[in-house]
Design a protein around this motif. Structure first.
Motif, PDB file in Angstrom:
ATOM      1  N   LEU A   1       1.301  -1.178  -0.114  1.00 13.42           N
ATOM      2  CA  LEU A   1      -0.003   0.055  -0.084  1.00 13.42           C
ATOM      3  C   LEU A   1       1.179   0.956   0.267  1.00 13.42           C
ATOM      4  CD1 LEU A   1      -2.671   1.613   0.841  1.00 13.42           C
ATOM      5  CD2 LEU A   1      -2.312   1.136   2.783  1.00 13.42           C
ATOM      6  N   LEU A   2       0.343   2.111  -1.217  1.00 14.00           N
ATOM      7  CA  LEU A   2       1.425   3.586  -0.759  1.00 14.00           C
ATOM      8  C   LEU A   2       0.382   4.275  -0.629  1.00 14.00           C
ATOM      9  CD1 LEU A   2       3.564   3.635  -4.147  1.00 14.00           C
ATOM     10  CD2 LEU A   2       4.127   2.645  -1.542  1.00 14.00           C
ATOM     11  N   ASP A   3       0.037   5.329   0.190  1.00 22.19           N
ATOM     12  CA  ASP A   3      -1.115   5.804   0.480  1.00 22.19           C
ATOM     13  C   ASP A   3      -0.753   7.202   1.098  1.00 22.19           C
ATOM     14  OD1 ASP A   3      -4.157   5.996   1.640  1.00 22.19           O
ATOM     15  OD2 ASP A   3      -2.562   7.142   3.245  1.00 22.19           O
ATOM     16  N   ARG A   4      -1.296   8.536   0.520  1.00 24.91           N
ATOM     17  CA  ARG A   4      -1.035   9.725   0.650  1.00 24.91           C
ATOM     18  C   ARG A   4      -2.663  10.845   1.650  1.00 24.91           C
ATOM     19  NH1 ARG A   4      -1.651  14.924  -2.053  1.00 24.91           N
ATOM     20  NH2 ARG A   4       0.351  16.389  -1.523  1.00 24.91           N
ATOM     21  N   TYR A   5      -2.991  11.247   2.352  1.00 27.11           N
ATOM     22  CA  TYR A   5      -3.758  11.958   2.830  1.00 27.11           C
ATOM     23  C   TYR A   5      -4.031  13.246   3.597  1.00 27.11           C
ATOM     24  CZ  TYR A   5      -7.694  12.844   6.649  1.00 27.11           C
ATOM     25  OH  TYR A   5      -8.859  13.748   7.440  1.00 27.11           O
TER      26      TYR A   5
ATOM     27  N   THR B   1      -5.306  29.877   3.697  1.00 30.57           N
ATOM     28  CA  THR B   1      -3.791  29.609   4.235  1.00 30.57           C
ATOM     29  C   THR B   1      -3.311  28.334   3.452  1.00 30.57           C
ATOM     30  OG1 THR B   1      -3.676  28.707   5.993  1.00 30.57           O
ATOM     31  CG2 THR B   1      -3.338  30.807   5.810  1.00 30.57           C
ATOM     32  N   ASN B   2      -4.574  27.257   3.106  1.00 21.47           N
ATOM     33  CA  ASN B   2      -4.002  25.659   2.292  1.00 21.47           C
ATOM     34  C   ASN B   2      -3.336  25.136   3.627  1.00 21.47           C
ATOM     35  OD1 ASN B   2      -5.384  25.386   0.112  1.00 21.47           O
ATOM     36  ND2 ASN B   2      -3.453  25.634  -1.120  1.00 21.47           N
ATOM     37  N   ALA B   3      -3.842  25.350   4.933  1.00 21.86           N
ATOM     38  CA  ALA B   3      -3.286  24.121   5.954  1.00 21.86           C
ATOM     39  C   ALA B   3      -3.369  23.388   5.590  1.00 21.86           C
ATOM     40  CB  ALA B   3      -3.356  25.508   6.981  1.00 21.86           C
ATOM     41  N   GLU B   4      -2.907  22.112   5.834  1.00 19.04           N
ATOM     42  CA  GLU B   4      -3.278  20.646   5.606  1.00 19.04           C
ATOM     43  C   GLU B   4      -2.089  19.896   6.527  1.00 19.04           C
ATOM     44  OE1 GLU B   4      -1.276  18.660   2.507  1.00 19.04           O
ATOM     45  OE2 GLU B   4      -1.659  20.706   1.691  1.00 19.04           O
ATOM     46  N   ILE B   5      -3.617  19.190   7.271  1.00 22.11           N
ATOM     47  CA  ILE B   5      -2.762  17.798   8.075  1.00 22.11           C
ATOM     48  C   ILE B   5      -2.825  17.110   6.738  1.00 22.11           C
ATOM     49  CG2 ILE B   5      -2.718  16.206   9.191  1.00 22.11           C
ATOM     50  CD1 ILE B   5      -4.852  17.734  11.034  1.00 22.11           C
ATOM     51  N   ARG B   6      -0.992  16.297   7.138  1.00 14.86           N
ATOM     52  CA  ARG B   6      -0.738  15.050   6.070  1.00 14.86           C
ATOM     53  C   ARG B   6      -0.369  14.026   5.963  1.00 14.86           C
ATOM     54  NH1 ARG B   6       2.852  17.435   0.889  1.00 14.86           N
ATOM     55  NH2 ARG B   6       1.187  18.882   0.317  1.00 14.86           N
ATOM     56  N   ILE B   7      -0.937  13.367   5.827  1.00 16.07           N
ATOM     57  CA  ILE B   7      -0.451  11.442   6.007  1.00 16.07           C
ATOM     58  C   ILE B   7       0.306  10.953   5.408  1.00 16.07           C
ATOM     59  CG2 ILE B   7      -0.540   9.576   8.107  1.00 16.07           C
ATOM     60  CD1 ILE B   7      -2.905  11.517   9.752  1.00 16.07           C
ATOM     61  N   LEU B   8       1.288  10.475   5.741  1.00 16.60           N
ATOM     62  CA  LEU B   8       1.941   9.225   4.349  1.00 16.60           C
ATOM     63  C   LEU B   8       1.778   7.872   5.020  1.00 16.60           C
ATOM     64  CD1 LEU B   8       3.925  11.836   2.297  1.00 16.60           C
ATOM     65  CD2 LEU B   8       2.030  11.333   1.495  1.00 16.60           C
TER      66      LEU B   8
ATOM     67  N   SER C   1       4.972   8.946   7.891  1.00 15.70           N
ATOM     68  CA  SER C   1       5.110  10.073   7.632  1.00 15.70           C
ATOM     69  C   SER C   1       4.232  11.275   8.114  1.00 15.70           C
ATOM     70  CB  SER C   1       5.625  11.235   6.315  1.00 15.70           C
ATOM     71  OG  SER C   1       7.283  10.554   5.833  1.00 15.70           O
ATOM     72  N   ARG C   2       4.143  12.456   9.066  1.00 16.32           N
ATOM     73  CA  ARG C   2       3.025  12.835   9.322  1.00 16.32           C
ATOM     74  C   ARG C   2       3.404  14.561   9.638  1.00 16.32           C
ATOM     75  NH1 ARG C   2       0.010  13.024  14.613  1.00 16.32           N
ATOM     76  NH2 ARG C   2      -1.619  14.626  15.153  1.00 16.32           N
ATOM     77  N   SER C   3       2.476  16.024   8.919  1.00 22.78           N
ATOM     78  CA  SER C   3       2.714  17.007   8.777  1.00 22.78           C
ATOM     79  C   SER C   3       1.750  17.718   9.201  1.00 22.78           C
ATOM     80  CB  SER C   3       3.819  17.705   8.205  1.00 22.78           C
ATOM     81  OG  SER C   3       2.648  17.826   6.682  1.00 22.78           O
ATOM     82  N   GLU C   4       2.074  18.789   9.836  1.00 22.02           N
ATOM     83  CA  GLU C   4       0.770  19.303  10.080  1.00 22.02           C
ATOM     84  C   GLU C   4       0.625  20.898  10.587  1.00 22.02           C
ATOM     85  OE1 GLU C   4      -1.941  17.890  14.332  1.00 22.02           O
ATOM     86  OE2 GLU C   4      -0.491  16.488  13.838  1.00 22.02           O
TER      87      GLU C   4
END
Length: 843
Positions: A408-412, A420-427, A458-461
């Motif tokens: 699985l390759l997943d991007r959320y 501001t296009n601020a986002e929570i990103r989880i990979l 990976s995760r960013s927020e």
């Protein structure tokens, strides 16, 4: 042995003696029997003489072999019929005259030759050359092109598939079916009229001073008029053409093409796109179509918005064998507005599937969205426009013999605002899963199964409400091993499934211990989380009762069975003492200690139809002619609740904020944990389907601690014939979280989780229904007291063309306040022109 009577002895010479009648009959019978029983040699009838035997070139042809066994080498000769010459032809006429293979036929003439059927008042037919000359009411059916031609007169060569007709009305791709009904053999039946039609060979025609259309003759809704129309390789082309609609010339076309063949597709410009919007302004666009192969094509185009700029778009489609497919869709906006008013962006969607046999497949469902404001402002679908999440997955799996290996390759992405296009990103790049279905352990009654996963995460927020900093955790390795062992058995109708499991999860990185509700901080220290689990699933016997009464049979068409199914489950998890140090990426990371009792009661109502009826409406889409027989699950209603013996879940609960744990997700999607508690909300799940035309669903959550309904989703649908109606009310009143969060910049008011929205849609007819169709769709927000979305569509379809008009209204706060006026004009066999796309249609 034959005995003859003794002769008399005397000296007198005697003539021939005549035997008595009895003796003569006896001798005749014996001679006949001997003759019939003696082996006979008869000559064989042959079509040619046998060649001389090898080594005996001078042998006589009729000489028999000395050895009777040699006769077995001689093939048995059979009478061979003379081969047919020419092609059979069947001629019918009131009067016929033939001279030197030239037939002159008069009165109700019908010639059946190869795939042709030729009718006329008078016909001259040359059987040697295949030439036919017809006069008066000439009708030609058949040929490899499935043509149906009517003309005043004409000449044909049926062997060479050539012809010259005069004063013609005809169609291609139409054949005579049962009872002489015309059956379309092509998805694009092609009709022509012309002063002359010259057939140059199979699939090659010239139409002089004629028209072409996909409508039924003699009164087509639309047609193209030209001095000369050429048909070659399944494509009809013409220059200096006038487009005529409902007998009114509307548009001059320097060059026009139209497909004729069953699978013919040609590259070219599509019909133009014209529309109007209060946000976009005047809309003008064009697309070019490219058929890349028999199972793939590409469409590229662009629209121009007078108030915003250019909007390019493209779509690639591929269809393979079975369920294999691959699609790519792209659209964007180069917005010319300055600064914060600019809402330009790009949206790229990819979806596809590829199967390798029955056990291996790969699926892709990916999307790249550069700006959430672009989606809110310009997405045509209301449901997508208000969705702040973007999910992308590339998934491959192989399943065989109760085992499955998956990659699985997943991007959320979850956009937090549109400014501001601020986002929570989880990979998950990547994630490898090994799964084993429950199976017996050898010959024992024990069953085992489990799942193991290895992932790089990976995760960013945003680290604060002002989006001036970002939390990032990159390349975190995680290994999760989760086997279990079960012993299912039943006693006296009671079903038991005790289960034991262990879980070991390793993290290459962790976070500094912190409660939920705040942005964590990463540390390089690894972490090992272990737990021990015990559980049991107890299901008592179901209670059933049948109800049979004449009034039930009259009202519902059958008998009713009511079943009550209780279910009790206990689940215990212990050993997770580092919950606040686990970095969270998905549901694997929210496991916690628990000791809980889950109890539910499910009621089912089954309807047994006693009198099947002929299928009609949507039922006729199935494979059966009779519907309504058998037993259907008429109603299902489940009521469930959990009791927590461990009210703080081993210290995992953070008071004052919403806590999402594995145990809460198993019950409901609404986050109800804002602190320690012993009872969960009571959930109700109702599903009722009384017929193929009706569907009712109602999901409700009631929290006894708060004394109110925290979630209620009701959806009802009715569809029968040309009528369709659907209504849905979605209400969420989640448990309180702190209304104000203190930050370094001051107090920030959190967004409320209280909303109540209504969706309603009703329509009559459909996109292909002849005559008038109409429909409406709305979305109303009771909390904001505002109509967020509304649309009304009306359409009218003639024989082979249709016109649709739609008005749409969006009101999504400051991001989108737009009214659109859309239309679509459709020509059968050609395409659609206008700004009303399929995704924006109500029906």
């Amino acid at each position: 042995m034959l005995r003859f009577p003794p002769q008399r002895t005397n000296t007198v010479r005697q003539g021939p003696r005549i035997l008595p009648l009895v003796m003569r009959a006896r001798i005749f019978l014996c001679i006949t029997l001997l003759y019939l029983c003696h082996p006979q040699l008869w000559p064989q009838a042959v079509t040619k003489q046998f060649p001389p035997a090898a080594g005996a070139p001078n042998a006589v042809a009729d000489e028999l072999p000395d050895d009777p066994s040699a006769a077995a080498d001689i093939p048995v000769a059979k009478i061979m019929p003379a081969p047919q010459t020419g092609v059979p032809v069947e001629i019918h006429a009131n009067k016929q005259r033939e001279q030197n293979n030239v037939y002159t036929l008069t009165g109700n003439v019908l010639i059946l030759y190869k795939s042709y059927a030729v009718q006329a008042d008078t016909v001259t037919y040359n059987r040697d050359t295949g030439e036919v000359v017809g006069e008066g009411h000439l009708i030609v059916d058949g040929s490899p092109d499935n043509e149906h031609i009517t003309a005043t007169h004409g000449m044909m060569n049926l062997d060479e598939d050539t012809a010259h007709f005069y004063d013609v009305v005809g169609t291609l791709g139409v054949a005579a079916g049962p009872h002489n009904r015309m059956v379309f053999t092509s998805p694009n039946p092609f009709a022509i009229t012309g002063r002359e039609v010259i057939k140059l060979g199979t699939g090659r025609y010239q139409v002089i001073d004629g028209t072409m259309t996909s409508c039924r003759l003699p009164k087509p809704d639309w047609r193209l008029l030209s001095k000369q129309i050429n048909l070659t390789n399944g494509i009809a082309s013409a220059r200096n053409t006038w487009f005529e609609l409902l007998s009114v010339p509307l548009l001059y076309l320097p060059y026009a093409t139209h497909p004729v063949g069953e699978e013919t597709r040609s590259a070219g410009f599509l019909l133009p796109i014209v529309g109007n919007s209060t946000t976009k302004g005047f809309i003008l666009g064009e697309e070019i179509y490219f058929p890349l192969s028999r199972n793939s094509d590409l469409t590229v185009g662009s629209e121009y918005f007078s108030k915003r700029g250019f909007s390019p778009m493209a779509m690639y489609r591929y269809r393979g064998f079975g369920e294999n497919f691959f699609n790519v869709r792209y659209h964007a906006l180069f917005d010319r507005l300055p600064g914060t008013e600019n809402q330009g962006g790009t949206d790229l969607l990819v979806d596809g599937r590829r199967d390798w046999g029955q056990h291996t497949r790969a699926i892709v469902d990916a999307e790249y969205l550069s700006s959430y404001a672009y989606r809110q402002a310009f997405e045509e679908s209301y449901a997508i426009a208000i969705n702040s999440e973007v999910k992308s997955q590339l998934f491959g799996t192989h399943a065989l013999n109760s085992y499955a290996e998956s990659l699985l390759l997943d991007r959320y992405q979850s956009f937090q605002n549109s400014t501001t296009n601020a986002e929570i990103r989880i990979l998950h790049l990547p994630s490898l899963l090994l799964e084993g279905e429950d199976q017996y352990l050898g010959n024992s009654p024990l069953m085992w199964g489990g799942i193991t996963s290895v992932a790089a995460l990976s995760r960013s927020e945003p680290a604060n409400a002002m989006n001036t900093a970002t939390f990032k955790a990159r390349g975190v390795p995680r290994v999760d091993i989760y086997p279990h062992l079960a012993l299912p058995f039943s006693v006296g109708g009671w079903t038991f499934r005790p289960e034991i499991a262990i879980r070991d999860t390793f993290y290459g990185k962790s976070q500094n211990p912190a409660p939920l509700g705040i942005v964590p901080s990463e540390r390089d220290a690894s972490l090992n989380r272990k737990d021990f689990e015990v559980g049991i699933d107890l299901r008592p016997p179901a209670v059933e009762r049948d109800f049979t009464a004449p009034w039930l049979l009259h009202l519902l068409g059958g008998d009713i069975r009511h079943a009550i199914e209780p279910d009790i489950q206990y689940h215990f998890v212990s050993g997770i003492d580092n919950f606040d140090s686990v970095l969270r990426f998905d549901d694997v990371d929210i496991a916690s200690d628990t000791s809980e009792l889950d109890y539910s009661l499910t009621q089912r109502v089954f309807l047994r139809h006693l009198h099947p009826h002929p299928c009609k409406g949507d039922e006729a889409l199935g494979p059966d002619d009779l519907c309504g027989g058998g037993t259907v699950d008429w109603l299902s209603w489940q009521v469930a609740q959990k009791y927590f013996f461990n009210s703080d879940f081993g210290g995992a609960v953070t008071p004052g904020t919403r806590n999402v744990l594995t145990t809460t997700l198993d019950l409901t999607g609404v986050a109800f944990l804002t602190g320690p508690r012993t009872f969960s909300p009571v959930i109700s799940r109702l599903d009722m389907r009384t017929s193929s035309a009706t569907d009712v669903e109602w999901d409700l959550d009631y929290d006894p601690r708060l004394g109110r309904i925290t979630a209620s989703n009701v959806y009802a649908q009715y569809k029968k014939g040309d009528y369709a109606l659907s209504v849905g009310d979605f209400h969420l009143n989640a448990p309180e979280a702190p209304l104000v969060t203190q930050t370094s910049q001051g107090a920030v008011l959190n967004a409320t989780s209280n909303y109540n929205q209504l969706r309603f849609a009703a329509s009559y007819g459909g996109s292909t229904k002849a005559g008038l169709s109409a429909g409406t769709s709305i979305g109303y927000d009771f909390v904001q007291n505002q109509l967020q979305y509304g649309a009304g569509q009306a359409a009218y379809n003639w024989d082979c063309c249709g016109l649709s008009f739609e008005v749409r209204r969006y009101s999504l706060g400051t991001v989108r306040d737009d009214t659109q006026y859309l239309y679509s004009f459709t020509l059968a066999g050609v395409g659609s022109a206008g700004s009303l796309r399929r995704a924006a249609r109500i029906f």
